[in-house]
Design a protein around this motif. Structure first.
Motif, PDB file in Angstrom:
ATOM      1  N   LEU A 257       0.825  -1.207   0.000  1.00 46.94           N
ATOM      2  CA  LEU A 257       0.000   0.000   0.000  1.00 46.94           C
ATOM      3  C   LEU A 257       0.862   1.261   0.000  1.00 46.94           C
ATOM      4  CD1 LEU A 257      -2.839  -1.000   2.467  1.00 46.94           C
ATOM      5  CD2 LEU A 257      -2.999  -0.739  -0.003  1.00 46.94           C
ATOM      6  N   LEU A 258       1.945   1.242   0.754  1.00 50.28           N
ATOM      7  CA  LEU A 258       2.846   2.403   0.762  1.00 50.28           C
ATOM      8  C   LEU A 258       3.481   2.611  -0.606  1.00 50.28           C
ATOM      9  CD1 LEU A 258       4.570   2.058   4.246  1.00 50.28           C
ATOM     10  CD2 LEU A 258       2.927   3.788   3.528  1.00 50.28           C
ATOM     11  N   GLY A 259       3.803   1.529  -1.295  1.00 51.11           N
ATOM     12  CA  GLY A 259       4.339   1.641  -2.655  1.00 51.11           C
ATOM     13  C   GLY A 259       3.339   2.295  -3.587  1.00 51.11           C
ATOM     14  N   HIS A 260       2.071   1.894  -3.465  1.00 57.53           N
ATOM     15  CA  HIS A 260       1.026   2.520  -4.276  1.00 57.53           C
ATOM     16  C   HIS A 260       0.900   4.013  -3.950  1.00 57.53           C
ATOM     17  CE1 HIS A 260      -0.362  -1.140  -6.121  1.00 57.53           C
ATOM     18  NE2 HIS A 260      -0.660  -1.706  -4.950  1.00 57.53           N
ATOM     19  N   MET A 261       0.979   4.328  -2.665  1.00 58.82           N
ATOM     20  CA  MET A 261       0.893   5.739  -2.266  1.00 58.82           C
ATOM     21  C   MET A 261       2.073   6.531  -2.826  1.00 58.82           C
ATOM     22  SD  MET A 261      -1.878   6.337  -0.591  1.00 58.82           S
ATOM     23  CE  MET A 261      -1.566   7.837   0.280  1.00 58.82           C
ATOM     24  N   ASP A 262       3.272   5.950  -2.799  1.00 61.19           N
ATOM     25  CA  ASP A 262       4.441   6.638  -3.358  1.00 61.19           C
ATOM     26  C   ASP A 262       4.268   6.887  -4.852  1.00 61.19           C
ATOM     27  OD1 ASP A 262       5.711   6.788  -0.930  1.00 61.19           O
ATOM     28  OD2 ASP A 262       6.943   5.000  -1.239  1.00 61.19           O
TER      29      ASP A 262
END
Length: 182
Positions: free
Chosen positions: A68-73
């Motif tokens: 999810l953090l990768g998607h947010m980045d």
């Protein structure tokens, strides 16, 4: 030692448990517990296995959060790119078109945020299903344990009668029945 309710040696229970694991978990246990489970007492081995299970759950949660953090980045990077493009376009556009392009970009950003929100909601649903499955497995485990206890109790009542019958000998047993009486 023997299990007090089932009269099965604890080491045998651990061995059956170890054999039922998938190869990935077996490899993990072999790495974490050098020399095998047999070296440790039943209580120690079960505590170690509980820690392995908790670590697996925590690792899965962390992996989901990392994704999810990768998607947010990625989204943040795209928003920055859009802002740069917007600033470049606004320098060259007449004021009437600047408003239209800002509306389009606002709509794109809102659409992206809605998509992210939907993905987060989907992840929440998946995590809730996982928790429900864990609860069902815990209930099944408890039910199986109760069944095993009942079977052990019933066997404990039947086994003394079987031992008495064996002392009398069978009709074909030559030593206990030398005349072969039937």
């Amino acid at each position: 030692m023997q299990c007090p309710t089932h009269e099965i040696p604890d080491l045998v229970l651990l061995e059956y448990f170890y054999r039922s694991l998938n190869p990935r978990n077996r490899g993990l246990i072999d790495q974490l517990i050098p020399g095998g489970l047999e070296r440790y007492s039943y209580e120690t081995a079960t505590k170690l296995l509980d820690l392995v299970a908790k670590t697996n759950k925590d690792t899965e949660k962390e992996q989901h959060l990392i994704i999810l953090l990768g998607h947010m980045d990625n989204l943040t990077q795209k928003v920055k790119e859009l802002e740069v493009m917007s600033k470049e376009k606004s320098k060259c556009m007449p004021p009437t078109e600047q408003g239209r392009s800002m509306d389009i970009e606002d709509k794109r950003i809102k659409d992206m945020l809605v998509t992210i929100l939907q993905k987060l909601n989907a992840q929440d649903r998946v995590l809730e299903e996982i928790w429900e499955n864990v609860e069902v497995l815990n209930q099944m485990s408890s039910s199986h344990s109760r069944s095993i206890e009942l079977i052990g109790t019933r066997l404990g009542r039947v086994i003394p009668h079987l031992h008495q019958a064996q002392g009398k000998g069978l009709p074909n047993d030559v030593l206990a029945n030398p005349k072969r009486e039937i």
